[in-house]
Design a protein around this motif. Structure first.
Motif, short mmCIF file in Angstrom:
data_model
loop_
_atom_site.label_atom_id
_atom_site.label_comp_id
_atom_site.label_asym_id
_atom_site.label_seq_id
_atom_site.Cartn_x
_atom_site.Cartn_y
_atom_site.Cartn_z
N VAL A 133 -46.71 -8.50 -51.29
CA VAL A 133 -45.83 -7.34 -51.13
C VAL A 133 -46.63 -6.11 -50.70
N PHE A 134 -47.79 -5.93 -51.30
CA PHE A 134 -48.62 -4.76 -50.96
C PHE A 134 -49.07 -4.84 -49.50
N LEU A 135 -49.55 -5.98 -49.07
CA LEU A 135 -50.03 -6.13 -47.70
C LEU A 135 -48.91 -5.95 -46.68
N TYR A 136 -47.73 -6.47 -47.02
CA TYR A 136 -46.61 -6.30 -46.10
C TYR A 136 -46.22 -4.83 -45.98
N GLY A 137 -46.22 -4.13 -47.11
CA GLY A 137 -45.91 -2.70 -47.08
C GLY A 137 -46.91 -1.92 -46.25
N ILE A 138 -48.19 -2.23 -46.41
CA ILE A 138 -49.23 -1.56 -45.62
C ILE A 138 -49.06 -1.87 -44.15
N LYS A 139 -48.70 -3.10 -43.84
CA LYS A 139 -48.51 -3.49 -42.44
C LYS A 139 -47.35 -2.70 -41.81
N VAL A 140 -46.28 -2.52 -42.57
CA VAL A 140 -45.14 -1.75 -42.07
C VAL A 140 -45.53 -0.28 -41.87
N LEU A 141 -46.28 0.28 -42.82
CA LEU A 141 -46.71 1.67 -42.70
C LEU A 141 -47.63 1.87 -41.49
N ASN A 142 -48.55 0.94 -41.30
CA ASN A 142 -49.47 1.05 -40.16
C ASN A 142 -48.71 0.99 -38.84
N GLU A 143 -47.68 0.17 -38.80
CA GLU A 143 -46.91 0.04 -37.57
C GLU A 143 -46.05 1.28 -37.33
N ARG A 144 -45.47 1.80 -38.38
CA ARG A 144 -44.57 2.94 -38.22
C ARG A 144 -45.31 4.23 -37.92
N PHE A 145 -46.49 4.41 -38.51
CA PHE A 145 -47.22 5.67 -38.34
C PHE A 145 -48.52 5.47 -37.56
N LYS A 146 -48.55 4.49 -36.67
CA LYS A 146 -49.80 4.19 -35.96
C LYS A 146 -50.24 5.35 -35.07
N LYS A 147 -49.30 6.18 -34.61
CA LYS A 147 -49.68 7.32 -33.76
C LYS A 147 -50.24 8.49 -34.56
N ARG A 148 -49.94 8.52 -35.84
CA ARG A 148 -50.41 9.62 -36.68
C ARG A 148 -51.69 9.28 -37.42
N LEU A 149 -51.95 7.99 -37.64
CA LEU A 149 -53.12 7.58 -38.39
C LEU A 149 -54.34 7.52 -37.49
N LEU A 150 -55.43 8.11 -37.94
CA LEU A 150 -56.68 8.03 -37.18
C LEU A 150 -57.17 6.59 -37.12
N VAL A 151 -57.13 5.91 -38.26
CA VAL A 151 -57.44 4.48 -38.33
C VAL A 151 -56.38 3.82 -39.19
N PRO A 152 -56.06 2.54 -38.96
CA PRO A 152 -55.08 1.87 -39.81
C PRO A 152 -55.56 1.80 -41.26
N ILE A 153 -54.61 1.81 -42.16
CA ILE A 153 -54.94 1.65 -43.58
C ILE A 153 -55.50 0.24 -43.79
N PRO A 154 -56.72 0.10 -44.31
CA PRO A 154 -57.34 -1.23 -44.45
C PRO A 154 -56.79 -1.98 -45.66
N GLY A 155 -55.55 -2.44 -45.54
CA GLY A 155 -54.90 -3.09 -46.66
C GLY A 155 -55.62 -4.34 -47.13
N GLU A 156 -56.20 -5.10 -46.21
CA GLU A 156 -56.83 -6.36 -46.58
C GLU A 156 -58.07 -6.14 -47.44
N ILE A 157 -58.92 -5.18 -47.03
CA ILE A 157 -60.12 -4.94 -47.83
C ILE A 157 -59.77 -4.32 -49.18
N ILE A 158 -58.67 -3.54 -49.22
CA ILE A 158 -58.20 -2.99 -50.51
C ILE A 158 -57.79 -4.13 -51.44
N VAL A 159 -57.06 -5.10 -50.90
CA VAL A 159 -56.64 -6.25 -51.70
C VAL A 159 -57.86 -7.03 -52.19
N VAL A 160 -58.83 -7.23 -51.31
CA VAL A 160 -60.02 -7.99 -51.69
C VAL A 160 -60.76 -7.28 -52.83
N ILE A 161 -60.96 -5.97 -52.68
CA ILE A 161 -61.72 -5.23 -53.70
C ILE A 161 -60.97 -5.17 -55.03
N VAL A 162 -59.67 -4.82 -54.97
CA VAL A 162 -58.89 -4.67 -56.20
C VAL A 162 -58.70 -6.02 -56.90
#
Length: 610
Positions: free
Chosen positions: A216-245
């Motif tokens: 659920v968390f990764l899917y939410g991050i994927k949707v946010l990255n897609e919706r705000f890709k023009k505003r984000l300097l870099v995509p939110i690294p959801g995968e590495i966050i999941v790995v670390i947490v």
């Protein structure tokens, strides 16, 4: 040594200072980095490449760990496959934006072979030998200029194939997601043997809950990255966050010891020394190596062309084959598995401002840092988190089901290719499914040329355009002239149908036909003699010209006796005439061959008999 041998083969000598004058083009094509690195604009590109490389490396790290599970090898080999090939591609690749490394489809194909051919303790050797073979095949194809082979993998075929591969991947990850122990199947009907459902009562609840949260968390991050890709300097690294947490949670709660949650396990620190693969395994792996080599190259060249077109540069398909071949061949001695480009990582590398493969080089150094220094930190990483990462990355492939209604509206034949590719790959496995899909795609080409679309063309007034009179109201025929068009070449498979369609479209009333040998620019001349004072010579022309000649009707043609024509030609006349009633309103037939790329001997004979 490799570069020196290449120069020797091209007639260059070590002592010849003018070598690069004669062989510079060949050297630059073999080592593309030499064409752009000396003029690399540090101030304009370096910062963007650093940001892009770090962002891509952060994504590459968890994907390498996850896709190793698909390849049926320990996760550390996924890290090796995310370092060596990426480093090599920096020197030999021609694309500035694709991210080389592990990919779900290729990893699954490799894992299926490893499971089929060897027990768990020997799968690393099988994967290494298979990767060596893949590299050799790709290098040979590149040296022989076989880059064109990718055209046989048409887009509907590839999209149907990758959608089926996504289903295989999800099925293979269910056991990690649910935390159950099941046997992995490969080959035909492997998708049906979903034994995980027979073990569903033994589901590890902590593993399932952790996997769902990660999903659920990764899917939410994927949707946010897609919706705000023009505003984000870099995509939110959801995968590495999941790995670390998830690693921290697993270590803090001792999930492996107290709740029997499967984890990555020991990750050796440092790089392994090179080893020679077991070449005795080569004979039984050759067919699988061809499939992996072609699919891997097709993925890379298609992505490379997309980015090249977008950013205004060109890629060399043959050099890409050589680059991939070297990545796989050299990497196999360091226990990597076959690699290709990844859509998700390539988009990250491009969208975060990557300008050159310096970004790819930096991403490989991120992985190297983990391997040599902090790999042990990820030993408590739950495998269910890796399964969630893989599943979320497949969402884009499942969206390819949207192709079906679009293809239904635009091309039924391409829809059939998509469906056959998907169905065959799901039921027969990825290797046999790919062969079946390619065979079907070739059959559709034969079908299209064997059953071409034919029409009668008419002229659009005040233009030089000729269109089908049945489809365009403004197109009108010339009186007494039929322009017959067929959108295919004329050869043994469709020559009879071509003649039949010609007779059907022209709808000639039987008249007097004569065959006369004449020396004209056109291949042959047909003379139609009707009951008029004149006869019109008309000819089929390959080009856009047609020869018309009005010839005075002979006295013999005017004389009739009991409805039959008496032939009173002189002995020197070579014409043969047969009279059939009644007359035809058609004076000329023009055969439009502008779309015919070739006509074989059978087609030529069929046209002559007309």
């Amino acid at each position: 040594d490799l570069l020196y041998n290449q120069l020797i083969m091209m007639g260059c000598w070590k002592t010849n200072t003018s070598c690069f004058t004669h062989c510079g083009v060949e050297v630059l094509s073999f080592l593309p980095i030499l064409s752009w690195l000396p003029s690399y604009p540090v101030k304009q590109f370096l910062f963007s490449d650093v940001i892009s490389g770090l962002s891509t490396g952060v994504v590459q790290l968890p994907q390498g760990l996850a896709y190793a599970l698909l390849a049926a090898v320990p996760p550390v080999y996924g890290l090796y496959s995310s370092f060596y090939p990426v480093l090599l591609y920096t020197f030999f690749g021609t694309s500035r934006h694709v991210s080389i490394g592990t990919f779900a489809v290729i990893s699954l194909m490799i894992g299926g072979v490893a499971v089929r051919e060897a027990p768990e303790s020997q799968r690393v050797q099988v994967v290494a030998v298979l990767t060596t073979l893949v590299g050799i095949i790709q290098m040979i194809f590149g040296l022989l200029r076989f880059g064109f082979v990718s055209v046989y993998l048409t887009e509907p075929l590839v999209r149907g194939f990758t959608t089926a591969a996504a289903m295989h991947v999800v099925i293979s990850q269910l056991k990690y997601f649910l935390g159950v122990k099941t046997k992995r199947f490969s080959g035909p009907l492997s998708a049906i043997y979903v034994t995980v459902f027979s073990q569903i009562t033994k589901t590890n609840i902590p593993s399932l809950l952790l996997g769902l949260v990660c999903l659920v968390f990764l899917y939410g991050i994927k949707v946010l990255n897609e919706r705000f890709k023009k505003r984000l300097l870099v995509p939110i690294p959801g995968e590495i966050i999941v790995v670390i947490v998830s690693t921290g949670v697993s270590f803090g709660l001792s999930l492996a010891e107290t709740h029997e949650v499967d984890v990555v396990g020991k990750i050796p620190t440092g790089l392994r020394p090179p080893t020679v693969p077991e070449f005795s395994l080569i004979p039984k792996l050759i067919p699988d190596a061809f499939a992996v080599a072609i699919v891997g190259f097709s993925m890379t060249i298609s992505l490379a062309k997309i980015f090249a077109l977008k950013h205004g540069y060109s890629v060399d398909g043959n050099q890409e084959l050589i680059a991939l071949g070297l990545c796989n061949f050299i990497g196999s001695f360091f226990q990597t598995f076959a690699v290709t480009s990844s859509m998700s990582r390539s988009l990250v590398q491009e969208s975060t401002g990557g300008k050159t493969q310096i970004a790819g080089l930096l991403s490989s150094l991120v992985v190297l840092l983990v391997v040599v220094a902090i790999g042990f930190v990820f030993q408590p990483l739950p495998q269910t988190a890796l399964a969630a990462i893989i599943m979320v990355n497949l969402i884009g492939m499942f969206k390819q089901f949207r192709d079906i209604p679009n293809l239904w509206r635009t091309s039924k034949i391409e829809l059939a290719i998509w469906l056959v590719s998907f169905t065959a790959s799901v039921l027969l496995g990825l290797d046999y499914g790919l062969l079946a899909a390619i065979a079907f795609a070739i059959i559709t080409v034969i079908y299209r040329t064997q059953s071409p679309r034919s029409s009668i063309l008419g002229h659009v007034s005040n233009t030089g355009l000729y269109y089908d009179v049945n489809e365009y109201e403004e197109a009108s025929e010339y009186e007494g002239i039929k322009i017959f068009h067929s959108n295919s070449s004329i050869y043994f498979a469709n020559s009879d149908l071509y003649v039949s369609k010609l007779k059907e479209k022209v709808t000639l009333t039987p008249c007097l036909w004569m065959w006369e040998k004449e020396t004209l620019a056109a291949p042959f001349v047909l003379r139609a003699a009707v009951k008029t004072p004149q006869k019109l010579v008309f000819s089929a022309a390959v080009d856009k010209t047609v020869t018309h000649e009005v010839v005075p009707q002979t006295e013999e043609a005017r004389e009739q006796r009991n409805g039959e024509l008496e032939d009173k030609r002189s002995e020197s006349t070579s014409e043969e005439a047969v009279f059939l009633e009644p007359l035809s309103p058609v004076r000329s037939i023009i055969l439009d061959w502008t779309t015919a790329s070739f006509i074989d001997s059978v087609g030529a004979k069929a046209i002559k008999q007309v």
